[in-house]
Design a protein around this motif. Structure first.
Motif: not given
Lengths: 161, 589
Positions: B564-567, B569-573, B575
């Motif tokens: 998965v895209d880390p964002s 889980i960690f939030g942020g733009d 990707a």
């Protein structure tokens, strides 16, 4: 990136370690301590204060996530709130969630680009999240979504019957 | 001290064996009529053979046992009023017979538990018949000739009596003796085993009582099925007990003086006994054949099961190897790509230098895709894809896939057309299905972009939605079509036309696991793949996926092994997904 920032790199692969140093240097971070294992990292942290750390997930003997968790849960450690970003060759959901639950600020998937490194690091350093302390967790607030429209009895999956 | 206690132990064992064999011999001789009745030795011989096979590991112990056998039968014969010479000869015949049977069985290295090592081994039948028939022949010959030499007439008669009786003993007592294993006895203690045993005994009792009470009818054959049932359910143990019970009853009835129609009334007692013995012998051979066939079947099943387990273990090992290799390849590759990215940023590069770094990066990216596809293949093969199917619109899926492949350098000149009816949707995992289309498209772009437009189409076929990627390239020769979805098969036609090279070098041809991954991903979602090709007219790679969720579908809970895209889980733009695009260039995060 602040020219005077001091970074800690915990990465066991020598090539990747050198690359991370070079990428940081390209960003303007020249003061970098690069180590290959947890004891070395702890020794560095005793001697110096760091502004951030890049931590590899899959170290040879131990997990970088354990390192993060130990720092975060160590009340006596003056650097327990240090921004720590995980660098990983794996992108499975389980690994990323484990990093979050260990108390990492963010997660970077290899190959790491200068742009990605810059954006993640500056977010962790410039706008640090609130820290949360629970009996089994200390670290950045893990909530990223603010779904307040949940109408069930208990929003947390764990606490639902 | 240890040796002394050991020899005491041996002496105690020998004494015990002597006591058992002697008592048995005495009882058998006492029960038979007349001192010269040679048929008395059979229970003793069979028991001695069992002891020899089961207990004695060393030569000395075996010789001890044979001596004990000789001594006990000799003394028993003497006590049974045989002249000393006759007693000596008969006991020697006994020993010769038991030794011969032992050698016959040992020569075949018969171990009741070892059948599974060789599924062709029908050891129980072969061995027991050999030992049960050949050994008594030896004993009977020795006895008959000796008795004749001592002046007792009718060699053939005494030979027959000896042979039949000992045959019987070896075919009844020996199987019982060597087959009674812990497992057999344990089976009797289970509910099913106890039920089978009870049923077998009831069947034997019923058939025997019918046979012996219906005086007017020769119903002897009724015992056969009862014995067969026991053999079928309880194997050698059941067969041996059934034959022992029915055989004893039969021989007892035959030895009585009242007439039994079952056993041919006019015959005299000895002949009736002989007939009874032959009957039991025949039943015993049939029962042992059943046991042998069943044991062989079990052995074959065990071999099949172990081969299946081995194959599964091999597949797991292969999958693990693929996973490890992929990870190991990616580690240095990540460094190469990181440096390429760094190089592009560091100094002002000339156009030529920039092109070199781009190519370096492109090659590394190709290897990343391969490693990633291998990793996904390994996951698919061990069923660890963690699919999360939902109802997804085909048109949107195709647009996403086209956006993915647009990043490929080769896609610059390609003309991609989408033609999917509105409101067409499939029940599939969105990411994996997008990956399927992306891989099919990139295959078409690599092989046929230079030949004309590439179309993406979809239509419904019964319960399935067929999605096709159609190009007008050189296509696939017929012999290649079957292998197109195998790993590491070049799907570009290496024909004259492609060698002459409108699209450049032959090495551009897609050799990798992209299409094999398409097949694995489709099959994991209940779909299918295929290809049809008319060179330079139309080549269609298609994938069928279910149009709707299967009824009452037991959807596996999605596990956490998907990328998965880390964002998320960690939030942020957000990707772009880590490997949604074929060519995620460093610099895009």
């Amino acid at each position: 990136m602040d020219e005077g920032a001091r970074g800690l790199v915990l990465e066991d692969n020598p090539f990747m370690r050198r690359l991370l140093i070079e990428l940081l240097r390209e960003m303007g971070v020249r003061d970098v301590a690069a180590v290959t294992n947890t004891p070395q990292a702890l020794r560095e942290m005793d001697a110096n204060m760091f502004d951030f750390a890049l931590v590899d997930v899959g170290l040879e003997q131990e997990s970088g996530l354990d390192f993060i968790r130990n720092i975060r849960l160590d009340r006596a450690n003056p650097q327990r709130r240090m921004p720590m970003v995980v660098v990983s060759g794996q992108s499975q959901k389980a690994v990323i969630e484990a990093a979050r639950d260990a108390g990492a600020n963010d997660f970077l998937i290899k190959p790491v680009s200068v742009a990605a490194l810059e954006s993640r690091l500056s977010r962790a350093i410039v706008s640090p999240p609130a820290f949360i302390e629970t009996p089994d967790y200390y670290g950045p607030d893990r909530r990223r979504t603010w779904n307040t429209r949940y109408e069930g009895l208990e929003r947390r999956r764990k606490l639902r019957l | 001290m240890a040796r002394l206690s050991q020899s005491w132990l041996n002496a105690a064992k020998a004494a015990r064996a002597f006591a058992i064999l002697f008592l048995l011999a005495l009882v058998s001789i006492a029960l038979t009529r007349g001192p010269l009745d040679v048929a008395a030795g059979w229970p003793v011989n069979a028991l001695a053979l069992v002891l020899l096979l089961r207990r004695s590991r060393r030569l000395a112990a075996r010789l001890d046992l044979l001596f004990v056998l000789w001594l006990s039968t000799f003394i028993a014969n003497l006590l049974g009023d045989s002249p000393p010479a006759v007693a000596a000869l008969l006991s020697i015949a006994n020993v010769a017979e038991v030794a011969a049977a032992f050698v016959l069985i040992r020569r075949l290295e018969y171990r009741p538990d070892a059948v599974d090592e060789n599924p062709d081994d029908i050891a129980p039948l072969r061995l027991l018949i050999q030992a049960g028939i050949i050994a008594p022949t030896i004993g009977a010959t020795v006895a008959a000739i000796s008795l004749n030499a001592l002046g007792h007439a009718d060699v053939l008669y005494s030979w027959m009596r000896w042979w039949l009786a000992d045959c019987l003993g070896m075919l009844i007592v020996t199987p019982l003796g060597i087959h009674v294993r812990g497992a057999d006895l344990a089976r009797l203690k289970t509910r099913a085993g106890a039920r089978d045993a009870a049923l077998s005994l009831i069947l034997i009792a019923v058939s025997c009582s019918v046979v012996f009470t219906r005086q007017a009818w020769p119903l002897l054959f009724l015992i056969g099925p009862a014995v067969a049932f026991a053999a079928f359910r309880l194997r050698a143990l059941g067969a041996a007990i059934a034959i022992a019970v029915s055989g004893s009853a039969l021989v007892f009835v035959a030895s009585q003086h009242f007439p039994t129609p079952v056993l041919a009334n006019p015959l005299n007692v000895s002949e009736r006994i002989m007939l009874a013995q032959i009957t039991v012998l025949a039943q015993s051979i049939v029962a042992l054949a059943i046991v042998a066939a069943l044991n062989r079947r079990d052995a074959v099943l065990r071999v099949l099961e172990s081969q299946r387990a081995q194959a599964a273990a091999d597949a797991r090992a292969k999958s693990q190897l693929l996973t490890n290799v992929s990870h190991e390849i990616r580690t240095p590759l990540n460094v190469i790509q990181g440096y390429a990215d760094l190089l592009l940023r560091m100094a002002p590069l000339s156009d030529r230098q920039r092109a070199v770094v781009d190519d370096m990066n492109g090659a590394a990216q190709q290897l990343q895709v391969l490693a990633h596809d291998l990793l996904d293949s390994a996951r698919a093969e061990r069923g660890a894809l963690a699919l999360k199917p939902s109802q997804i619109e085909v048109g949107a899926l195709m647009h996403a896939a086209v956006a993915d492949v647009r990043r490929m350098p080769e896609a610059n000149k390609a003309s991609l057309r989408i033609g999917a009816p509105a409101a067409l949707s499939v029940w599939a995992d969105p990411l994996r299905t997008r990956q399927i289309l992306t891989n099919l498209l990139s295959n078409a772009i690599k092989n046929a972009a230079a030949f004309g437009p590439i179309s993406l189409r979809a239509h419904r076929r019964g319960d399935m939605i067929r999605m096709e990627v159609i190009d007008t390239g050189p296509g696939l020769p017929p012999e290649m079509r079957g292998a197109a979805f195998e790993p590491f098969v070049a799907t570009g036609a290496v024909s004259e036309s492609s060698l002459s090279g409108i699209s450049g070098s032959v090495t551009d041809k897609s050799v990798g696991v992209g299409l094999s991954l398409v097949r694995l991903l489709a099959e994991a979602q209940g779909g299918a793949v295929g290809v049809s090709s008319t060179p330079h007219v139309e080549t269609r790679f298609w994938v069928d996926l279910p149009a709707e969720a299967p009824p009452a579908d037991e959807l596996a809970a999605p596990d956490a092994s998907n990328d998965v895209d880390p964002s998320t889980i960690f939030g942020g733009d957000p990707a772009p997904p880590p490997r949604a695009g074929l060519s995620r260039r460093p610099g895009e995060s």
